[in-house]
Design a protein around this motif. Structure first.
Motif, PDB file in Angstrom:
ATOM      1  N   LEU A 494       0.823  -1.206   0.000  1.00 24.83           N
ATOM      2  CA  LEU A 494       0.000   0.000   0.000  1.00 24.83           C
ATOM      3  C   LEU A 494       0.856   1.254   0.000  1.00 24.83           C
ATOM      4  O   LEU A 494       0.515   2.255  -0.640  1.00 24.83           O
ATOM      5  CB  LEU A 494      -0.935  -0.013   1.212  1.00 24.83           C
ATOM      6  N   LYS A 495       1.971   1.222   0.715  1.00 26.84           N
ATOM      7  CA  LYS A 495       2.877   2.380   0.713  1.00 26.84           C
ATOM      8  C   LYS A 495       3.346   2.688  -0.702  1.00 26.84           C
ATOM      9  O   LYS A 495       3.474   3.853  -1.093  1.00 26.84           O
ATOM     10  CB  LYS A 495       4.103   2.106   1.597  1.00 26.84           C
ATOM     11  N   ARG A 496       3.616   1.627  -1.467  1.00 24.65           N
ATOM     12  CA  ARG A 496       4.127   1.812  -2.812  1.00 24.65           C
ATOM     13  C   ARG A 496       3.045   2.204  -3.816  1.00 24.65           C
ATOM     14  O   ARG A 496       3.287   3.006  -4.715  1.00 24.65           O
ATOM     15  CB  ARG A 496       4.808   0.526  -3.312  1.00 24.65           C
ATOM     16  N   GLU A 497       1.852   1.619  -3.675  1.00 24.75           N
ATOM     17  CA  GLU A 497       0.867   1.673  -4.739  1.00 24.75           C
ATOM     18  C   GLU A 497      -0.311   2.608  -4.489  1.00 24.75           C
ATOM     19  O   GLU A 497      -0.958   3.044  -5.445  1.00 24.75           O
ATOM     20  CB  GLU A 497       0.309   0.263  -5.004  1.00 24.75           C
ATOM     21  N   ALA A 498      -0.611   2.896  -3.240  1.00 30.93           N
ATOM     22  CA  ALA A 498      -1.874   3.585  -2.945  1.00 30.93           C
ATOM     23  C   ALA A 498      -1.665   5.041  -2.543  1.00 30.93           C
ATOM     24  O   ALA A 498      -0.594   5.428  -2.066  1.00 30.93           O
ATOM     25  CB  ALA A 498      -2.641   2.845  -1.860  1.00 30.93           C
ATOM     26  N   ASP A 499      -2.726   5.830  -2.723  1.00 31.98           N
ATOM     27  CA  ASP A 499      -2.736   7.219  -2.278  1.00 31.98           C
ATOM     28  C   ASP A 499      -3.730   7.436  -1.132  1.00 31.98           C
ATOM     29  O   ASP A 499      -3.874   8.558  -0.646  1.00 31.98           O
ATOM     30  CB  ASP A 499      -3.131   8.131  -3.450  1.00 31.98           C
ATOM     31  N   GLY A 500      -4.402   6.383  -0.729  1.00 29.48           N
ATOM     32  CA  GLY A 500      -5.359   6.461   0.368  1.00 29.48           C
ATOM     33  C   GLY A 500      -5.951   5.091   0.636  1.00 29.48           C
ATOM     34  O   GLY A 500      -5.873   4.187  -0.208  1.00 29.48           O
ATOM     35  N   ILE A 501      -6.557   4.921   1.818  1.00 28.39           N
ATOM     36  CA  ILE A 501      -7.098   3.622   2.222  1.00 28.39           C
ATOM     37  C   ILE A 501      -8.492   3.819   2.803  1.00 28.39           C
ATOM     38  O   ILE A 501      -8.698   4.663   3.686  1.00 28.39           O
ATOM     39  CB  ILE A 501      -6.203   2.933   3.276  1.00 28.39           C
ATOM     40  N   ILE A 502      -9.442   3.024   2.318  1.00 27.74           N
ATOM     41  CA  ILE A 502     -10.785   2.938   2.900  1.00 27.74           C
ATOM     42  C   ILE A 502     -10.838   1.651   3.717  1.00 27.74           C
ATOM     43  O   ILE A 502     -10.477   0.576   3.226  1.00 27.74           O
ATOM     44  CB  ILE A 502     -11.862   2.905   1.802  1.00 27.74           C
ATOM     45  N   VAL A 503     -11.277   1.756   4.967  1.00 25.30           N
ATOM     46  CA  VAL A 503     -11.378   0.581   5.835  1.00 25.30           C
ATOM     47  C   VAL A 503     -12.847   0.355   6.173  1.00 25.30           C
ATOM     48  O   VAL A 503     -13.494   1.216   6.773  1.00 25.30           O
ATOM     49  CB  VAL A 503     -10.566   0.760   7.132  1.00 25.30           C
ATOM     50  N   ALA A 504     -13.382  -0.785   5.767  1.00 24.87           N
ATOM     51  CA  ALA A 504     -14.783  -1.129   6.050  1.00 24.87           C
ATOM     52  C   ALA A 504     -14.843  -2.567   6.541  1.00 24.87           C
ATOM     53  O   ALA A 504     -14.482  -3.495   5.808  1.00 24.87           O
ATOM     54  CB  ALA A 504     -15.644  -0.952   4.803  1.00 24.87           C
ATOM     55  N   ILE A 505     -15.289  -2.720   7.790  1.00 20.36           N
ATOM     56  CA  ILE A 505     -15.314  -4.029   8.441  1.00 20.36           C
ATOM     57  C   ILE A 505     -16.627  -4.146   9.217  1.00 20.36           C
ATOM     58  O   ILE A 505     -17.165  -3.150   9.698  1.00 20.36           O
ATOM     59  CB  ILE A 505     -14.102  -4.190   9.398  1.00 20.36           C
ATOM     60  N   ARG A 506     -17.128  -5.332   9.342  1.00 22.96           N
ATOM     61  CA  ARG A 506     -18.292  -5.544  10.204  1.00 22.96           C
ATOM     62  C   ARG A 506     -17.782  -5.613  11.642  1.00 22.96           C
ATOM     63  O   ARG A 506     -17.489  -6.678  12.178  1.00 22.96           O
ATOM     64  CB  ARG A 506     -19.038  -6.819   9.825  1.00 22.96           C
ATOM     65  N   TRP A 507     -17.702  -4.489  12.277  1.00 22.45           N
ATOM     66  CA  TRP A 507     -16.947  -4.347  13.520  1.00 22.45           C
ATOM     67  C   TRP A 507     -17.496  -5.198  14.669  1.00 22.45           C
ATOM     68  O   TRP A 507     -16.735  -5.906  15.338  1.00 22.45           O
ATOM     69  CB  TRP A 507     -16.899  -2.870  13.929  1.00 22.45           C
ATOM     70  N   ASN A 508     -18.791  -5.123  14.927  1.00 25.16           N
ATOM     71  CA  ASN A 508     -19.347  -5.879  16.044  1.00 25.16           C
ATOM     72  C   ASN A 508     -19.109  -7.371  15.887  1.00 25.16           C
ATOM     73  O   ASN A 508     -18.819  -8.078  16.853  1.00 25.16           O
ATOM     74  CB  ASN A 508     -20.857  -5.630  16.168  1.00 25.16           C
ATOM     75  N   TYR A 509     -19.268  -7.849  14.666  1.00 27.82           N
ATOM     76  CA  TYR A 509     -19.089  -9.264  14.370  1.00 27.82           C
ATOM     77  C   TYR A 509     -17.655  -9.688  14.659  1.00 27.82           C
ATOM     78  O   TYR A 509     -17.415 -10.717  15.300  1.00 27.82           O
ATOM     79  CB  TYR A 509     -19.442  -9.485  12.901  1.00 27.82           C
ATOM     80  N   ARG A 510     -16.698  -8.889  14.219  1.00 27.47           N
ATOM     81  CA  ARG A 510     -15.286  -9.250  14.376  1.00 27.47           C
ATOM     82  C   ARG A 510     -14.786  -9.051  15.802  1.00 27.47           C
ATOM     83  O   ARG A 510     -13.768  -9.633  16.185  1.00 27.47           O
ATOM     84  CB  ARG A 510     -14.425  -8.408  13.423  1.00 27.47           C
ATOM     85  N   LEU A 511     -15.485  -8.235  16.574  1.00 26.19           N
ATOM     86  CA  LEU A 511     -15.064  -7.993  17.959  1.00 26.19           C
ATOM     87  C   LEU A 511     -15.736  -8.949  18.945  1.00 26.19           C
ATOM     88  O   LEU A 511     -15.283  -9.067  20.083  1.00 26.19           O
ATOM     89  CB  LEU A 511     -15.380  -6.550  18.361  1.00 26.19           C
ATOM     90  N   TYR A 512     -16.797  -9.610  18.546  1.00 25.39           N
ATOM     91  CA  TYR A 512     -17.547 -10.490  19.438  1.00 25.39           C
ATOM     92  C   TYR A 512     -16.659 -11.615  19.976  1.00 25.39           C
ATOM     93  O   TYR A 512     -15.868 -12.193  19.233  1.00 25.39           O
ATOM     94  CB  TYR A 512     -18.731 -11.091  18.690  1.00 25.39           C
ATOM     95  N   PRO A 513     -16.800 -11.971  21.252  1.00 25.08           N
ATOM     96  CA  PRO A 513     -17.641 -11.345  22.274  1.00 25.08           C
ATOM     97  C   PRO A 513     -16.850 -10.315  23.088  1.00 25.08           C
ATOM     98  O   PRO A 513     -15.647 -10.457  23.270  1.00 25.08           O
ATOM     99  CB  PRO A 513     -18.024 -12.531  23.165  1.00 25.08           C
TER     100      PRO A 513
END
Length: 683
Positions: A494-513
Motif C-alpha cells: 500500500l505504501k508503494r501503490e496507494a494514495d489512500g485507504i478505505i477501511v470497512a469491516i463488520r466491527w461488532n461481528y469481528r469484535l464479538y464477544p
C-alpha cells in the motif's frame, strides 16, 4: 462370545438403537436446541456404524468367495436411492413454491450435487459470506452421504486388493490407514477447517474405525474380547455411550472438528460396538422399542429433517421459536417413519432383480434428479414463475454476486491476490481494505472511481481476519504469525501503490464477544428479525500472542491495526458499523409477496437498537484520531432520515440492503460521497 466377535452376518438389534442415538442429536442440533450444542457428532456415529456394517458384509463375501463389486453397488443403490430420490424431488417441489429465482438457482446446484454425490464439495466451496446461511440450505445434510459414497467407491477396491494379496494384512492395513487419516484430519482442521469438515480425507478415519471393528474377529482377537467379563464389558459399553453423550452435550459449534476431537464420539461408538452384549443393561437400553423404531427409520428421518427445518425457516417472516423447531423435528421423524415403511421396505424387493436392471434404474433416477437441477440452473431458477417486476426487485444483481474485477498478485510475494476496479488509468489509487462489508461497497465505488478518474484496489488477506490482531478462537500460533506477516507485506504494498485507504469491516461481528458490551455474534432487531449464522468466538492477541476476549484487549487490537495503517502515511477513511437489520430483505420481500401478492414499500428497524448494539465499537473507532483520519457514519444516512427513529432497509421501492447486513449498491451510494471526501481535497 461378544456380539462383535460373533458371526459377521448375524443381525445386531442394538445397532438400530445406536442409529437412533446418532440421528436424534443431529435433528435437535439443527433444530437449535441449545443444550444439544454438539449434536452434529451424530454424523460421526453414523460413519462408524456404516464402516462396521459395510466392511462386515464385504469381508463375509470375500471369505465365502461370493464377492462381486457389481452386487455391492446394487445393494448400495437399493439402500440409498429410493428414499433419497423421494426427498430430493419433494425438496425441489417445495423450492419451486417457496424460493425466489436466485435462491432456487443456487439450490438447484445442490440438486445436481446430490445426483452426482458431490454435495460435500459444493457446500465446502459455498462456505462464505455471500451464500445462503447454512440453516436455510435444504440439502446441506447430504454432504455426509457424499462422503460415504465417495468412500465406498474406493474402499471395496482397496479391501479387495489387500484380501487378494494377503488376507492377514487386512487389519494392519486398516489400522495404518485410520492412523494416517486421523493425522491428516488433525492437520486439516487446524489449517483448512471448512475443508476438514466436509471432505473425505479428514473423515475417512471415522469410517475406518468401524471397518477395524468389523475386521477384528478374523484376526484372532475374538478370543481376547470373549475373555473380558460381562461386568467389565458393560462398564466399557457404558463408557462408550458416555463418550457419545459428552460430545453431544459439551461440544459446540466452536469446537475444532473433526480432527482429534472426533475421537471422543468415534471411540465411544467403537466401544459400544465391541462391548454391548445381549442381555446387558446397555443392550436393553439400545434394544428398547422406541429407539428401535427410530433407528430402523433413521436414514429416512435424517433425509427429511434438514429440508423440513430449512423450508419452514425460508417460509417464515420471523425467527422460529424453539417450540416451532421441535414441532418440525417431530414432523421429520413422522415423515421418516412413513418413508421407511412405504419406500425403504418395499424397495427391498428390488433385490430380486438382476444387478443390471437395478443399476439401470439407479442411473435413471440420478439422471432425472440431475435433469431437474440442470433445468433450474440453466433457466436462472425459473423466473417465469413470478411477475417481472417482482423478479427485478428480488434478484437485482449485487456486487457480492459477482461484479467485474481484475485480479492481480503483488509482485509475486506471499500476499494473496487482490483486485483492481474503477479507472485503470486513474490519477489516484485508493485501496479498499476490510471484509465482506468492504466488498459490498465496491460496486458503487467502481462507478464513482470511473467518474472521478480513480483507480481502486481491493486488498484483503485470504484465510486471515481483517483485524490481524483479532483471530478466531484457537487459531494456531504459526497461522497467526503467517497472517501478521501477510498484513505487513500488504502495508508495504500500500505504501508503494496507494494514495489512500478505505477501511470497512463488520466491527461488532469481528469484535464479538466483549462481555457486557457485545453479547451476540449476530443481530436481533427486537422485532422478530434474527440473523442466522454459525457461532464463533473472536480473541484479541497481544504482542506475546496471549488471547483475550475482554474489552481493553479488543480495543488495543483495533488501535494497533490503525497505528500500522496510519504509519503508511496515507489518508484513511474509516467506515463505522453498517446498521445491521436482522431482515434478509430479498427473502422478506418474497415472503410478503407470497402472503398478499404485493411488495412492501417501507421496511425499517429500530435506531435505538443500532445505538445500543454499536456503543462499544463506535467508541473504539471514535478513538482513532489523526490529521489524515476521516470517519464515515453510515447510520447518519440510513437512520432517522427516511423515517424518524428508524433505520431504513427498503423505502419507496428501493432496496438499500442486499441481505440482512450488507448494503446494496443503492445503500452504498448514500455514503459514497462521505467515504471519498478525504481523498478529493486536492482534485
Amino acid at each position: 462370545m461378544s456380539d462383535a466377535a460373533s458371526s459377521k452376518t448375524a443381525y445386531r438389534t442394538e445397532i438400530d438403537g445406536l442409529r437412533a442415538i446418532a440421528v436424534v442429536p443431529v435433528i435437535l442440533f439443527h433444530a437449535g436446541v441449545p443444550w444439544v450444542s454438539g449434536g452434529y457428532v451424530g454424523v460421526d456415529v453414523f460413519f462408524v456404524i456404516s464402516g462396521y456394517l459395510i466392511t462386515r458384509i464385504l469381508l463375509d463375501a470375500h471369505q465365502h468367495g461370493t464377492y462381486s463389486i457389481v452386487d455391492f453397488y446394487r445393494r448400495r443403490c437399493v439402500r440409498i436411492l429410493p428414499a433419497l430420490t423421494v426427498v430430493t424431488i419433494a425438496s425441489f417441489a417445495a423450492a419451486w413454491l417457496w424460493m425466489p429465482p436466485q435462491d432456487f438457482r443456487k439450490f438447484a446446484n445442490s440438486i445436481v450435487a446430490v445426483a452426482t454425490f458431490s454435495s460435500n464439495f459444493l457446500f465446502w466451496q459455498e462456505s462464505g459470506y455471500f451464500d445462503v446461511q447454512a440453516e436455510l440450505k435444504p440439502l446441506l445434510h447430504t454432504w455426509s452421504l457424499a462422503v460415504e459414497e465417495q468412500y465406498y467407491i474406493l474402499f471395496p477396491i482397496i479391501l479387495g486388493l489387500i484380501w487378494k494379496l494377503a488376507p492377514r494384512l487386512v487389519l494392519p492395513c486398516l489400522i495404518v490407514m485410520a492412523v494416517a487419516g486421523l493425522y491428516l484430519s488433525g492437520k486439516m482442521v487446524r489449517h483448512y477447517p471448512e475443508a476438514a469438515y466436509f471432505l473425505l480425507p479428514s473423515r475417512a478415519f471415522e469410517i475406518l474405525a468401524g471397518s477395524i471393528v468389523a475386521a477384528l474377529p478374523g484376526h484372532g482377537i475374538s478370543a481376547r474380547l470373549d475373555a473380558i467379563g460381562n461386568r467389565v464389558a458393560e462398564l466399557l459399553s457404558a463408557v462408550g455411550l458416555g463418550a457419545i453423550a459428552v460430545s453431544v452435550f459439551l461440544f459446540t459449534s466452536t469446537t475444532r472438528f473433526p480432527g482429534y476431537n472426533a475421537l471422543v464420539p468415534v471411540l465411544g461408538t467403537v466401544l459400544v460396538l465391541l462391548f454391548v452384549r445381549r442381555g446387558s443393561l446397555g443392550y436393553r437400553f439400545l434394544a428398547c422399542r422406541p429407539l428401535q423404531l427410530i433407528g430402523l427409520a433413521s436414514y429416512s428421518i435424517y433425509l427429511w429433517h434438514q429440508p423440513v427445518l430449512a423450508f419452514a425457516r425460508l417460509r417464515s417472516l420471523h425467527a422460529l421459536s424453539l417450540a416451532d423447531e421441535l414441532g418440525l423435528a417431530a414432523i421429520s421423524v413422522a415423515l421418516g417413519v412413513l418413508t421407511w415403511k412405504f419406500i425403504e421396505i418395499p424397495a427391498k424387493r428390488l433385490h430380486r432383480l438382476d444387478a443390471g436392471r437395478v443399476l439401470s434404474l439407479a442411473v435413471a433416477r440420478l439422471i432425472l434428479v440431475a435433469a431437474l437441477g440442470f433445468a433450474a440452473v440453466r433457466t436462472g431458477g425459473f423466473p417465469g414463475r413470478f411477475p417481472a417486476e417482482v423478479v427485478a426487485l428480488l434478484d437485482t444483481p449485487e456486487l457480492q454476486d459477482g461484479a467485474a474485477c481484475t485480479y492481480f498478485t503483488i509482485n509475486g510475494s506471499s500476499v494473496p491476490p487482490g483486485c483492481a476496479f474503477g479507472d485503470p488509468e486513474g490519477r489516484k489509487t485508493i485501496a479498499l481494505y476490510g471484509d465482506s462489508h468492504a466488498d459490498a461497497l465496491r460496486g458503487t465505488l467502481d462507478q464513482e472511481f470511473k467518474r472521478l478518474n480513480i483507480r481502486g484496489l481491493r486488498v484483503n488477506i485470504t484465510q486471515c481476519e481483517p483485524i490481524p490482531y483479532i483471530t478466531v478462537e484457537g487459531l494456531p500460533d504459526d497461522r497467526f504469525a503467517t497472517c501478521l506477516r501477510a498484513f505487513g507485506e500488504t502495508l508495504d504494498f500500500l505504501k508503494r501503490e496507494a494514495d489512500g485507504i478505505i477501511v470497512a469491516i463488520r466491527w461488532n461481528y469481528r469484535l464479538y464477544p466483549v462481555p457486557g458490551k457485545i453479547d451476540r455474534l449476530t443481530f436481533d432487531n427486537g422485532e422478530g428479525g434474527v440473523e442466522l449464522d454459525k457461532e464463533r468466538i473472536y480473541e484479541a492477541r497481544d504482542e506475546s500472542g496471549e488471547p483475550s476476549i475482554l474489552a481493553p484487549a479488543k480495543e488495543r487490537a483495533v488501535k494497533r491495526m490503525f497505528e500500522k495503517l496510519e504509519a503508511t502515511g496515507l489518508p484513511l477513511s474509516i467506515v463505522h458499523p453498517i446498521p445491521e437489520t436482522g431482515i434478509d430483505i430479498k427473502r422478506y420481500n418474497f415472503l410478503r409477496y407470497l402472503e398478499d401478492g404485493r411488495l412492501p414499500q417501507e421496511v425499517t428497524t429500530s435506531y435505538e437498537r443500532y445505538r445500543s448494539r454499536n456503543a462499544f465499537s463506535g467508541a473504539v473507532l471514535d478513538g482513532i484520531t489523526g490529521p489524515a483520519v476521516a470517519h464515515v457514519h453510515p447510520d447518519r444516512a440510513l437512520c432517522d432520515t427516511f423515517v424518524k427513529d428508524r433505520c431504513v432497509v427498503q423505502f419507496g421501492g428501493k432496496r438499500y440492503y442486499s441481505d440482512d447486513d450488507h448494503l446494496s449498491n443503492d445503500g452504498a451510494s448514500l455514503i459514497a460521497a462521505d467515504i471519498l471526501h478525504p481523498f478529493l481535497r486536492d482534485f
